[in-house]
Each structure stands twice: as C-alpha cells, then as structure tokens.
Write an enzyme that holds these catalytic residues in place. Structure first.
Site, PDB file in Angstrom:
ATOM      1  N   HIS A   1      19.022  24.401-100.701  1.00  0.00           N
ATOM      2  CA  HIS A   1      17.853  25.147-100.216  1.00  0.00           C
ATOM      3  C   HIS A   1      16.537  24.917-100.513  1.00  0.00           C
ATOM      4  CE1 HIS A   1      21.244  28.034 -99.004  1.00  0.00           C
ATOM      5  NE2 HIS A   1      21.553  27.755-100.015  1.00  0.00           N
TER       6      HIS A   1
ATOM      7  N   LYS B   1      21.783  22.566 -93.655  1.00  0.00           N
ATOM      8  CA  LYS B   1      20.816  23.487 -93.482  1.00  0.00           C
ATOM      9  C   LYS B   1      19.590  23.099 -92.731  1.00  0.00           C
ATOM     10  CE  LYS B   1      22.783  25.910 -97.608  1.00  0.00           C
ATOM     11  NZ  LYS B   1      24.138  25.033 -97.585  1.00  0.00           N
TER      12      LYS B   1
ATOM     13  N   SER C   1      20.249  30.363-103.992  1.00  0.00           N
ATOM     14  CA  SER C   1      20.480  30.855-102.643  1.00  0.00           C
ATOM     15  C   SER C   1      20.579  32.337-102.366  1.00  0.00           C
ATOM     16  CB  SER C   1      22.023  30.330-102.405  1.00  0.00           C
ATOM     17  OG  SER C   1      22.710  30.552-103.346  1.00  0.00           O
TER      18      SER C   1
END
Length: 396
Positions: free
Chosen positions: A210, A241, A182
């Site tokens: 991610h 996300k 990250s």
C-alpha cells in the site's frame, strides 16, 4: 467424527445473510473505476486499492491485449523451468531501476510474495519480528518458515526493542513491517525501526503493498518517503494495487534476490505471472514513472477526504488522521452496527469495506474507505454526504 461436520453447522455468515446485512461478494458489473455498476446500481467506489486509477487506462489495457495476442493466455510452468518470458525479465529490471535495488524477484500474487520471501530468508535458527497489525500474508510466511516468530505491539518501538533483546547474538533476525498499514492507513515508524535494526544487528523488510505509487519520490514507497532506501534491506510489493494488475515482487540486493530465487518454494513451485498481467504491470510502472504527479494528486484527494469526513462529524482513527495515505478508517465500533451502516451506505450508492474483529481489535470495528487519484472532489463530497447522513444524522 466427519471432518465436514463444521461445514454444515449454522454460521455467522448464514445469520448475516438472513438479516440482509452480509457484506461480502457483491458482484461488480463494470470496470474497476471511481464509479461502478454493482448489482444493477451505480455505486461510488470507496473500497478499492486501485490507488492511481490505472485499471481502465487505455494504454495499460492495450498492453495487456497485445501480450495476450503475442504470448497466449499463460506460461504453463514456473519461472524456474519453462515459465520465464523475456517480459518477466524486463519487468524485474525496470522495477529494480525504479526502486534502486539491484535484484528483483516477481511472484504470482502479493500473498505468495510475502510467504515466499520470509519462508526462504528465515531459517531454522533465525528470528522474525513482526508488528501485530502486519498483513495476514506476513504471518503466513512466518508460519511457513523454520524460524521463531516474535511480535511487538503496533508501532510500539519500546516493545520492538524488548523483542530484539530476546534474540541471541549468534542468531539472525529479520524485522518485518507493513509500510502503510492496510486497515489503519497509518505509516510505519521506519526511522526508529531502522535505528533499532542497526543497534541489534537485524535486517529490515517492508511490505509496501500500500506504499508503492502512494508515498515517496515519484511513488517509490515508504523507504523513499523517509529517505531510508539504503537502510531497508528488502522491499515487498504487489502489482494488484497502484500498478493495476496481479502479482507481487521482492526488491533487494542482487545476491539476496538470487538466494530467494533458488530457495523459495512458492516461487519455484508456482506458475509464473501470465503474460497479460506482466504486460499491464510493466505498462503501469512506466506510466507512473512518466507521471510523478499522480501520487501527489492522490495525496491531495486523501487529505481532502480526511478534512471532509472530520468536518461532517465522523470519527477517523487517530493514527491515520494526518497520514497522507489513501486509506481512511472510520470508526463504527460495534460489529452489528458496522454491518448495518455498511448495508445502508451501500443501498444509498456508496461502496465501502466493513472491517470487523479479528481484523480489528474487539470494539474497534470500522469502515475502511480508500481513494483513487482519479476521484474528483465533487464525487467525494457526494459520497461523504451519504456516509454522514447514515452515520451521524440517521444516528445509525
């Protein structure tokens, strides 16, 4: 001694506020988009994890509104009891099909997912082996488990093997790694990790917070990117996300997922994902499936930004230099310099995230920039020109 005494002592945060370079809690006054209104001014957003830009997509927003109208504001209970909606089951089934895993468990947040998965799977005599740059939620899960945690140097496979050798043959071992790290934006060495896991009889868990929507076939994540979907035992991910919502999940074999469903304290004793969040995550997942070009556009823009930043004389973390991820860290090295340049860049109309020790090694503070599939090259050029003007031309 009063336990609150530390709360009233002059802190670093107080000092930074006095100097006008405190970088946190800037108030957003608009939707999370490529351009936002923040504290009364237009800012180009280079600090969001909204990788596919779906937080403002009309169909996804509408799905949340309809769920709010149909189910109300919340479930008022855990999934274990009264808090399971038919839509929770639908989300788990569709996510399982997308990720090609037979079992999925959803959690209230991504942080809660890591804590809930690891603490359930790693028992009294087990070992959990972590990359040193893993997310804080992984460390929290290790601490909440009853097992023993071993750490290896970031992406150092020799050190990982050294730690694996420390595990007695009679004990279980789980290797846990971020898929996309990250802070650095680099990708885990998953082929080597899986090979070592096979050699030493360990299992592999990948935090793909991610990676989902970013890497792999149609955005299926890090394991798909390497063609290792059958060798990664547990995926963890988030809805906050690429899927533009809130919550998290575990994907694994049905039997493993079912064990966690009945053993995970954070799952059993937390309220379930609210209806609107569940509906938006499901709508975003369906949108991703229908638009596999989105991760490709994100990759294209990320490489454009890497090239543009480098050409403007900015120093990018080497491990992320050629990685096709939307996280690009720019080295600023010293803490106070980092805070000063972040404040100047913010004043000039670009939002980035200053990242300081202990989140980075001492002397390696950086500006974490991140990109969306909905950015344009023109907008990125405008932002990169501002950053270069502050960091290079201004000699900040």
């Amino acid at each position: 001694m009063d336990i609150f005494e530390k709360c009233y002592q002059h802190s670093l945060a107080d000092e930074l506020k006095e100097q006008g370079i405190y970088p946190y809690f800037h108030a957003l006054e608009s939707r999370q988009d490529v351009e936002v209104m923040m504290e009364g001014k237009r800012r180009i957003m280079l600090g969001s994890n909204n990788y596919l830009g779906l937080t403002i997509h009309p169909e996804i927003v509408e799905a949340g509104i309809k769920a709010l109208e149909q189910y109300g504001t919340g479930c008022s209970g855990s999934r274990f009891l009264n808090g399971t909606l038919d839509m929770h089951l639908e989300l788990e089934q569709e996510l399982g099909r997308f990720l090609r895993k037979s079992g999925v468990v959803t959690f209230g947040t991504g942080f809660q997912s890591n804590v809930g998965i690891i603490s359930a799977l790693v028992g009294m005599h087990d070992y959990v082996i972590c990359d040193r740059e893993n997310h804080a939620s992984i460390y929290a899960g290790c601490q909440m488990s009853y097992g023993k945690m071993l750490r290896y140097r970031h992406s150092d496979m020799a050190d990982l093997e050294k730690q694996l050798r420390r595990v007695p043959e009679k004990n279980g071992a789980l290797i846990v790694t971020d898929g996309v790290f990250s802070m650095g934006g680099d990708i885990a060495k998953l082929p080597e990790i899986c090979a070592l896991a096979k050699k030493y009889g360990a299992r592999v868990m990948v935090d793909d917070a991610h990676g989902l929507g970013v890497l792999g076939e149609g955005g299926r994540g890090t394991a798909s990117y390497f063609g290792l979907e059958d060798q990664v035992d547990v995926y963890m991910g988030t809805f906050s996300k690429s899927l533009a919502s809130l919550g998290g999940y575990m994907a694994a074999d049905k039997e493993v997922a079912d064990f966690v469903r009945h053993a995970s304290r954070p799952f059993i004793f937390s309220a379930s994902i609210p209806p609107a969040n569940c509906a938006t995550a499901l709508a975003a997942l369906r949108h991703l499936e229908q638009h596999p070009e989105l991760p490709e556009r994100l990759k294209e823009l990320s490489l454009y930004a890497r090239k543009g930043l480098t050409e403007r004389g900015l120093t990018i973390r080497e491990s992320a230099l050629n990685a096709p991820t939307p996280i690009i860290p720019i080295y600023t090295y010293e803490t106070y310099r980092t805070l000063n340049v972040a404040a100047k860049i913010y004043d000039r109309g670009v939002y980035v995230n200053p990242t300081l020790p202990p989140a980075t090694p001492e002397g390696e503070a950086l500006l974490r920039t991140s990109y969306m599939a909905t950015h344009t090259e023109a907008l990125l050029d405008e932002a990169m020109d501002i950053m270069a003007d502050v960091l290079v031309n201004d000699h900040a």
